[in-house]
Design a protein around this motif. Structure first.
Motif, PDB file in Angstrom:
ATOM      1  N   SER A  21      80.252   9.016  59.092  1.00 19.71           N
ATOM      2  CA  SER A  21      80.673   7.626  59.175  1.00 19.71           C
ATOM      3  C   SER A  21      82.179   7.476  59.026  1.00 19.71           C
ATOM      4  CB  SER A  21      79.949   6.787  58.128  1.00 19.71           C
ATOM      5  OG  SER A  21      80.329   7.193  56.838  1.00 19.71           O
ATOM      6  N   ASN A  23      84.412   9.621  60.223  1.00 21.26           N
ATOM      7  CA  ASN A  23      85.115  10.251  61.332  1.00 21.26           C
ATOM      8  C   ASN A  23      85.400   9.251  62.441  1.00 21.26           C
ATOM      9  OD1 ASN A  23      86.295  12.017  63.102  1.00 21.26           O
ATOM     10  ND2 ASN A  23      84.378  12.989  63.706  1.00 21.26           N
ATOM     11  N   THR A  24      86.496   8.535  62.285  1.00 25.20           N
ATOM     12  CA  THR A  24      86.929   7.592  63.308  1.00 25.20           C
ATOM     13  C   THR A  24      87.518   8.349  64.483  1.00 25.20           C
ATOM     14  OG1 THR A  24      87.310   5.878  61.674  1.00 25.20           O
ATOM     15  CG2 THR A  24      88.518   5.676  63.741  1.00 25.20           C
ATOM     16  N   GLN A  53      91.175   7.309  59.980  1.00 26.37           N
ATOM     17  CA  GLN A  53      90.069   6.445  59.568  1.00 26.37           C
ATOM     18  C   GLN A  53      90.463   4.978  59.667  1.00 26.37           C
ATOM     19  OE1 GLN A  53      89.588   8.012  55.640  1.00 26.37           O
ATOM     20  NE2 GLN A  53      88.370   9.750  56.331  1.00 26.37           N
ATOM     21  N   ASN A  54      89.482   4.110  59.540  1.00 28.18           N
ATOM     22  CA  ASN A  54      89.733   2.672  59.522  1.00 28.18           C
ATOM     23  C   ASN A  54      90.761   2.336  58.449  1.00 28.18           C
ATOM     24  OD1 ASN A  54      88.008   1.812  61.582  1.00 28.18           O
ATOM     25  ND2 ASN A  54      86.250   1.714  60.211  1.00 28.18           N
ATOM     26  N   PHE A  70      89.372   9.473  69.708  1.00 26.34           N
ATOM     27  CA  PHE A  70      88.405   8.778  68.873  1.00 26.34           C
ATOM     28  C   PHE A  70      87.001   9.341  69.075  1.00 26.34           C
ATOM     29  CE2 PHE A  70      92.079   6.111  68.926  1.00 26.34           C
ATOM     30  CZ  PHE A  70      92.132   5.644  67.622  1.00 26.34           C
ATOM     31  N   ILE A  86      94.682   1.118  62.826  1.00 30.89           N
ATOM     32  CA  ILE A  86      93.266   1.105  63.188  1.00 30.89           C
ATOM     33  C   ILE A  86      92.586   0.087  62.286  1.00 30.89           C
ATOM     34  CG2 ILE A  86      91.159   2.470  63.434  1.00 30.89           C
ATOM     35  CD1 ILE A  86      93.084   4.956  63.545  1.00 30.89           C
ATOM     36  N   ASN A  88      89.554  -1.653  62.882  1.00 31.60           N
ATOM     37  CA  ASN A  88      88.111  -1.458  62.751  1.00 31.60           C
ATOM     38  C   ASN A  88      87.592  -0.620  63.915  1.00 31.60           C
ATOM     39  OD1 ASN A  88      85.445  -1.778  61.786  1.00 31.60           O
ATOM     40  ND2 ASN A  88      85.105  -3.399  63.265  1.00 31.60           N
ATOM     41  N   PHE A  89      86.990   0.498  63.593  1.00 34.36           N
ATOM     42  CA  PHE A  89      86.340   1.334  64.601  1.00 34.36           C
ATOM     43  C   PHE A  89      84.944   1.646  64.096  1.00 34.36           C
ATOM     44  CE2 PHE A  89      84.943   5.359  66.356  1.00 34.36           C
ATOM     45  CZ  PHE A  89      85.229   5.208  67.701  1.00 34.36           C
ATOM     46  N   THR A  90      83.936   1.266  64.879  1.00 36.17           N
ATOM     47  CA  THR A  90      82.544   1.560  64.551  1.00 36.17           C
ATOM     48  C   THR A  90      81.878   2.098  65.802  1.00 36.17           C
ATOM     49  OG1 THR A  90      82.494  -0.295  62.999  1.00 36.17           O
ATOM     50  CG2 THR A  90      80.373   0.604  63.682  1.00 36.17           C
ATOM     51  N   PHE A 101      85.879  -1.684  68.298  1.00 40.27           N
ATOM     52  CA  PHE A 101      87.151  -0.973  68.245  1.00 40.27           C
ATOM     53  C   PHE A 101      88.263  -2.004  68.354  1.00 40.27           C
ATOM     54  CE2 PHE A 101      89.867   2.667  70.224  1.00 40.27           C
ATOM     55  CZ  PHE A 101      90.657   2.692  69.090  1.00 40.27           C
TER      56      PHE A 101
END
Length: 194
Positions: A21, A23-24, A53-54, A70, A86, A88-90, A101
Motif C-alpha cells: 500500500s 508503494n506509490t 509515497q503520498n 508509478f 504527490i 494522492n495516489f491510490t 492520482f
C-alpha cells in the motif's frame, strides 16, 4: 505453539500489505540531485530505485533530471529546478473504483505519460498548477510553470503555466472557465485574479 505461528503469519501479512500500500512509485532514472521533503518536514537525498509515497514533495536541483515510475505504470519526468508534490495516489488492480492520482507542479517543468489509473478512469488523474487544475484524459503531456519560477527556461515569457499535448487530451479548469487541448496543441494558462 499454534498461537505463535498465527502471530508470525499475521505480522507477515501486515508487513506485506503495508509495503504494497505504501508503494506509490520509485525513481527509475536520475541524473544529478533529487531530494524529497516528507510530510513530517524531514528532507533527504534520493537515488535510483528510491521509493516515493503520498505527501512527498520531490525537488530536482540545477542541471538535474529525474523520472518517477508509478505503481500503475505512469511516468513523470522532472526537469531541472522542478518541484512536484504527490498529493494522492491510490492504485489497486482489483479495485479500479478507488483509483486516484493527484499531484501538484509546485515549480519548474515536467513531462508525463499516464498509466493504468487514467486508462481506467479519466476523471481520477489530475495535476494542480499555480493557475489551474489540469484534468488528464489518457495522454502524454508537458507543463512548465513560469508563474512560480523565473529561470532561464521562462526567459521573458508572460507569467503563466504553459502546456503541450503529444497524445490524448487535457482539460484545463480555473475560475475563468475551461479549455481543452488535444494532441499537437499547446497553450498557456495565465495567472487569474482572485
Amino acid at each position: 505453539m499454534n498461537f505463535g505461528v498465527r502471530t508470525i503469519g499475521i505480522a507477515l501479512l501486515f508487513s506485506v500489505f503495508g509495503a504494497a500500500s505504501a508503494n506509490t512509485g520509485s525513481i527509475s532514472h536520475l541524473s544529478g540531485t533529487l531530494s524529497v521533503k516528507k510530510p513530517d518536514g524531514s528532507v533527504r537525498i534520493l537515488s535510483s530505485r528510491s521509493e516515493v509515497q503520498n505527501g512527498d514533495q520531490l525537488n530536482t536541483e540545477r542541471d538535474s533530471y529525474a523520472q518517477i515510475k508509478f505503481a500503475d505504470g505512469g511516468l513523470v519526468t522532472m526537469k531541472p529546478n522542478t518541484a512536484i508534490k504527490i498529493e494522492n495516489f491510490t492504485f489497486d488492480e482489483q479495485k479500479p473504483q478507488e483509483d486516484s492520482f493527484f499531484f501538484s507542479l509546485v515549480k519548474g517543468g515536467l513531462r508525463a505519460i499516464t498509466g493504468v489509473v487514467c486508462k481506467r478512469n479519466k476523471e481520477a488523474y489530475k495535476m494542480g498548477t499555480a493557475t489551474a487544475t489540469v484534468g488528464i484524459r489518457g495522454t502524454t503531456f508537458s507543463a512548465d510553470d513560469c508563474v512560480s519560477d523565473k529561470t532561464e527556461d521562462c526567459g521573458k515569457l508572460e507569467p503563466a503555466v504553459y502546456v503541450s499535448v503529444a497524445d490524448g487530451e487535457i482539460i484545463v479548469r480555473n475560475n475563468m472557465g475551461e479549455q481543452a487541448y488535444a494532441a499537437g496543441q499547446f497553450g498557456l494558462i495565465a495567472a487569474t485574479q482572485r
